[in-house]
Write a protein that holds these residues in place. Structure first.
Motif, PDB file in Angstrom:
ATOM      1  N   VAL A 284     -25.116 -15.944  15.441  1.00 39.51           N
ATOM      2  CA  VAL A 284     -24.631 -16.804  14.361  1.00 39.51           C
ATOM      3  C   VAL A 284     -25.456 -16.579  13.110  1.00 39.51           C
ATOM      4  O   VAL A 284     -24.914 -16.463  11.991  1.00 39.51           O
ATOM      5  CB  VAL A 284     -24.640 -18.290  14.794  1.00 39.51           C
ATOM      6  CG1 VAL A 284     -24.392 -19.202  13.614  1.00 39.51           C
ATOM      7  CG2 VAL A 284     -23.641 -18.534  15.905  1.00 39.51           C
ATOM      8  N   LYS A 285     -26.777 -16.511  13.271  1.00 37.74           N
ATOM      9  CA  LYS A 285     -27.645 -16.275  12.112  1.00 37.74           C
ATOM     10  C   LYS A 285     -27.333 -14.919  11.469  1.00 37.74           C
ATOM     11  O   LYS A 285     -27.299 -14.789  10.249  1.00 37.74           O
ATOM     12  CB  LYS A 285     -29.118 -16.346  12.507  1.00 37.74           C
ATOM     13  CG  LYS A 285     -29.613 -17.741  12.732  1.00 37.74           C
ATOM     14  CD  LYS A 285     -31.095 -17.746  13.079  1.00 37.74           C
ATOM     15  CE  LYS A 285     -31.560 -19.166  13.340  1.00 37.74           C
ATOM     16  NZ  LYS A 285     -32.969 -19.208  13.711  1.00 37.74           N
TER      17      LYS A 285
ATOM     18  N   GLU B 174     -24.118 -15.316   9.612  1.00 37.84           N
ATOM     19  CA  GLU B 174     -24.326 -16.080   8.386  1.00 37.84           C
ATOM     20  C   GLU B 174     -25.041 -15.222   7.347  1.00 37.84           C
ATOM     21  O   GLU B 174     -24.699 -15.222   6.161  1.00 37.84           O
ATOM     22  CB  GLU B 174     -25.143 -17.347   8.665  1.00 37.84           C
ATOM     23  CG  GLU B 174     -24.386 -18.415   9.391  1.00 37.84           C
ATOM     24  CD  GLU B 174     -25.250 -19.620   9.757  1.00 37.84           C
ATOM     25  OE1 GLU B 174     -26.503 -19.544   9.616  1.00 37.84           O
ATOM     26  OE2 GLU B 174     -24.681 -20.618  10.190  1.00 37.84           O
TER      27      GLU B 174
ATOM     28  N   MET C  41     -22.585 -12.868   5.915  1.00 36.60           N
ATOM     29  CA  MET C  41     -21.662 -13.555   5.004  1.00 36.60           C
ATOM     30  C   MET C  41     -22.381 -13.832   3.673  1.00 36.60           C
ATOM     31  O   MET C  41     -21.802 -13.655   2.597  1.00 36.60           O
ATOM     32  CB  MET C  41     -21.134 -14.829   5.609  1.00 36.60           C
ATOM     33  CG  MET C  41     -20.168 -14.566   6.759  1.00 36.60           C
ATOM     34  SD  MET C  41     -19.623 -16.067   7.571  1.00 36.60           S
ATOM     35  CE  MET C  41     -18.462 -16.667   6.393  1.00 36.60           C
ATOM     36  N   ASN C  42     -23.641 -14.282   3.785  1.00 36.51           N
ATOM     37  CA  ASN C  42     -24.419 -14.543   2.573  1.00 36.51           C
ATOM     38  C   ASN C  42     -24.626 -13.259   1.792  1.00 36.51           C
ATOM     39  O   ASN C  42     -24.539 -13.243   0.552  1.00 36.51           O
ATOM     40  CB  ASN C  42     -25.759 -15.175   2.903  1.00 36.51           C
ATOM     41  CG  ASN C  42     -25.637 -16.619   3.390  1.00 36.51           C
ATOM     42  OD1 ASN C  42     -24.643 -17.264   3.097  1.00 36.51           O
ATOM     43  ND2 ASN C  42     -26.653 -17.069   4.103  1.00 36.51           N
TER      44      ASN C  42
END
Length: 113
Positions: free
Chosen positions: A99-100, A103, A106-107
């Protein structure tokens, strides 16, 4: 001298026979039978008491064994659940890192746009 020894041996033998015969008469009398009966009854009562005690001890030992098995089964279940919890934590840790990473990607993508 040898006549005295022979006579002594004959007297001892006769005394033994007499004593043995008197002993048999005493041991086979009515009073002796009553004593034998009383002693036998006491032995049978003692046997019953001992068997009751042995049965109680055996039942207690069976209870202790059953409880010990139950304790070991519960402990094994707890250990198995701890292992499952550890595996779930590892999987959760892996999922968190995924997940990190997602993320972060995505960031990064948002920053790049």
């Amino acid at each position: 001298m040898s006549d005295i020894l022979k006579m002594k041996n004959v007297i001892l033998f006769a005394g033994g026979v007499l004593f043995g015969t008197a002993g048999i008469k005493v041991l086979s009398g009515r009073d002796a039978k009553k004593v034998y009966t009383s002693c036998t009854a006491a032995v049978l009562r003692a046997k019953d008491c001992i068997l009751d005690t042995v049965t109680a001890v055996q039942e207690n030992a069976e209870d202790i064994l059953a409880e010990a098995k139950q304790i070991n089964e519960e402990r094994a279940d707890e250990e198995a659940s701890c292992v499952v919890d550890d595996e779930q934590m590892e999987e959760a840790g892996s999922a968190k890192s995924v997940v990190k990473a997602a993320e972060a990607a995505m960031n990064y993508k948002e920053e790049a746009e």
